[in-house]
Design an enzyme around this catalytic site. Structure first.
Site, PDB file in Angstrom:
ATOM      1  N   ALA A  37       0.830  -1.207   0.000  1.00  0.00           N
ATOM      2  CA  ALA A  37       0.000   0.000   0.000  1.00  0.00           C
ATOM      3  C   ALA A  37       0.862   1.254   0.000  1.00  0.00           C
ATOM      4  O   ALA A  37       0.546   2.249  -0.682  1.00  0.00           O
ATOM      5  CB  ALA A  37      -0.923  -0.008   1.217  1.00  0.00           C
ATOM      6  N   TRP A  38       1.951   1.224   0.750  1.00  0.00           N
ATOM      7  CA  TRP A  38       2.829   2.388   0.879  1.00  0.00           C
ATOM      8  C   TRP A  38       3.521   2.702  -0.446  1.00  0.00           C
ATOM      9  O   TRP A  38       3.533   3.847  -0.898  1.00  0.00           O
ATOM     10  CB  TRP A  38       3.846   2.109   1.985  1.00  0.00           C
ATOM     11  N   SER A  55      13.951  -8.716   1.303  1.00  0.00           N
ATOM     12  CA  SER A  55      13.072  -9.684   1.946  1.00  0.00           C
ATOM     13  C   SER A  55      13.900 -10.903   2.325  1.00  0.00           C
ATOM     14  O   SER A  55      14.999 -11.122   1.796  1.00  0.00           O
ATOM     15  CB  SER A  55      11.948 -10.090   0.990  1.00  0.00           C
ATOM     16  N   ARG A  56      13.367 -11.712   3.232  1.00  0.00           N
ATOM     17  CA  ARG A  56      14.030 -12.983   3.539  1.00  0.00           C
ATOM     18  C   ARG A  56      13.916 -13.956   2.378  1.00  0.00           C
ATOM     19  O   ARG A  56      14.629 -14.948   2.306  1.00  0.00           O
ATOM     20  CB  ARG A  56      13.413 -13.582   4.800  1.00  0.00           C
ATOM     21  N   TYR A  77      17.949  -8.592   3.948  1.00  0.00           N
ATOM     22  CA  TYR A  77      17.758  -7.180   4.280  1.00  0.00           C
ATOM     23  C   TYR A  77      19.053  -6.385   4.141  1.00  0.00           C
ATOM     24  O   TYR A  77      19.028  -5.183   3.844  1.00  0.00           O
ATOM     25  CB  TYR A  77      17.221  -7.057   5.703  1.00  0.00           C
ATOM     26  N   HIS A  98      11.031  -4.524  14.063  1.00  0.00           N
ATOM     27  CA  HIS A  98      11.328  -3.103  13.885  1.00  0.00           C
ATOM     28  C   HIS A  98      12.674  -2.722  14.474  1.00  0.00           C
ATOM     29  O   HIS A  98      13.464  -1.999  13.844  1.00  0.00           O
ATOM     30  CB  HIS A  98      10.220  -2.245  14.514  1.00  0.00           C
ATOM     31  N   LYS A 116       4.856   1.870  12.651  1.00  0.00           N
ATOM     32  CA  LYS A 116       4.415   1.942  14.031  1.00  0.00           C
ATOM     33  C   LYS A 116       3.924   0.591  14.516  1.00  0.00           C
ATOM     34  O   LYS A 116       3.453  -0.198  13.681  1.00  0.00           O
ATOM     35  CB  LYS A 116       3.331   3.017  14.173  1.00  0.00           C
ATOM     36  N   ASP A 197      -1.040  -2.888  17.852  1.00  0.00           N
ATOM     37  CA  ASP A 197      -1.473  -2.842  16.460  1.00  0.00           C
ATOM     38  C   ASP A 197      -2.368  -1.637  16.170  1.00  0.00           C
ATOM     39  O   ASP A 197      -2.187  -0.952  15.157  1.00  0.00           O
ATOM     40  CB  ASP A 197      -2.213  -4.128  16.099  1.00  0.00           C
TER      41      ASP A 197
END
Length: 345
Positions: A37-38, A55-56, A77, A98, A116, A197
């Site tokens: 989405a971002w 990505s892994r 990464y 994070h 977040k 969340d």
């Protein structure tokens, strides 16, 4: 803007323009739903560009890169954060990653935008803050709601005292999740729970309007996995003002926010965390309304924070004055204490 008996001129929004300003080359870590989405709104609505994804899974990174026209993909990464074309890294991994991935980017000398909540504990968040400051790189929690046009207007109204002395603030975010003990929402090993969340939005809003609290009381219930499935956090602030921040993974709530001053009340439309509108209401029910004139709705609004980051980096800043790292730490302290009171895993 519609004006009735309440005579009030609202200020113009002061968000960073989506086009025509400073640009950065972005790297994305963890190509999941939020990253999709971002990147989609970033490429569609701004001049910012994503040039690398890590990505892994090399296959997953390659597929994500192909779907978004991203030049480079990596099956780890480290490749993305050390790519010389990358100026800034967006960490879109689950909460529990994070801390590790933010530090990875910072140690590579990259600016970083961290989804977040910034971390899952105050200790982890503090490590990120200390590392970013020591490295003199820009770092910010991706509290996108703070950078929306409507929020810049609300911030000005609060700063100017238009509502009068603020006495009461409410924000709620509830969405019903299908129970899956292994999924991200309910799995404690993945940082599950309503507070981390969804409650991060509600707690951010109460502190945005009132500042850091002087006391915290949390009530809620736990899922069978031990994570908090719903919570309401009552906070007291300077001058006796009260904040109520609610979150739920078992009920769809209005997802609105309200700031009540001694003169006027401000009500943000559902969902309060996304582009939309708000109204300012007096005691007689007269109101002044503001509606976002753009076509951007829901996760389209994720792009505003990216242009703000680019502008701040271009200006030589290492923190965003709208949402500095201390604000993220303050919210994390509330979330951690609330989870402790609930006994959440």
């Amino acid at each position: 803007m519609r004006v009735t008996g309440l005579q009030l001129t609202l200020p113009d929004p002061t968000h960073t323009p989506l086009r025509g300003g400073a640009t950065l080359n972005w790297g994305v870590l963890a190509p999941g739903v939020i990253a999709d989405a971002w990147v989609t709104t970033l490429h569609a609505n701004t001049d910012q560009r994503v040039v690398a994804v890590g990505s892994r899974s090399a296959e997953r990174a390659a597929a994500f890169a192909a779907s978004h026209g991203i030049e480079s993909s990596y099956g780890d990464y480290e490749g993305a954060v050390t790519d010389p074309a990358v100026d800034v890294v967006y960490v879109a991994a689950p909460h529990t990653e994070h801390h590790r991935l933010a530090l990875l980017a910072i140690r590579a000398g990259k600016h970083v935008l961290i989804e977040k909540p910034i971390a899952v504990s105050v200790a982890e968040a503090s490590e990120i803050v200390d590392a970013a400051r020591a490295a003199r790189v820009f770092a910010m929690e991706a509290m996108w709601s703070r950078f929306l046009p409507q929020t810049t207007i609300i911030a000005r109204l609060l700063e100017d005292g238009v509502l009068g002395r603020v006495r009461h603030v409410e924000a709620d975010f509830g969405a019903r999740f299908d129970f899956d003990p292994e999924g991200r929402a309910f799995n404690p090993a993945l940082g599950g729970g309503a507070l981390l969340d969804l409650g991060v939005y509600s707690s951010w809003f109460t502190q945005f309007a009132l500042g850091e609290p002087t006391s915290i009381v949390a009530r809620g219930s736990l899922a069978s996995t031990g994570v908090d499935e719903q919570a309401t956090v009552l906070t007291e602030h300077a001058g006796g003002a009260l904040g109520i921040a609610s979150s739920s993974m078992v009920a769809d709530t209005p997802t609105t926010a309200m700031v009540v001053g001694e003169r006027l009340r401000l009500v943000v439309d559902r969902p309060f965390c996304a582009p939309g509108g708000f109204r300012v209401v007096d005691a007689d029910g007269n109101d002044v309304r503001w509606d976002d004139p753009s076509y951007l709705r829901w996760r389209d609004g994720l792009c505003y924070q990216a242009t703000a980051v680019a502008a701040h980096v271009a200006a030589g800043r290492t923190e965003a004055p709208e949402h500095p790292l201390e604000a993220s730490l303050a919210v994390m302290r509330v979330l951690e204490e609330s989870r402790r009171q609930l006994g959440a895993a």
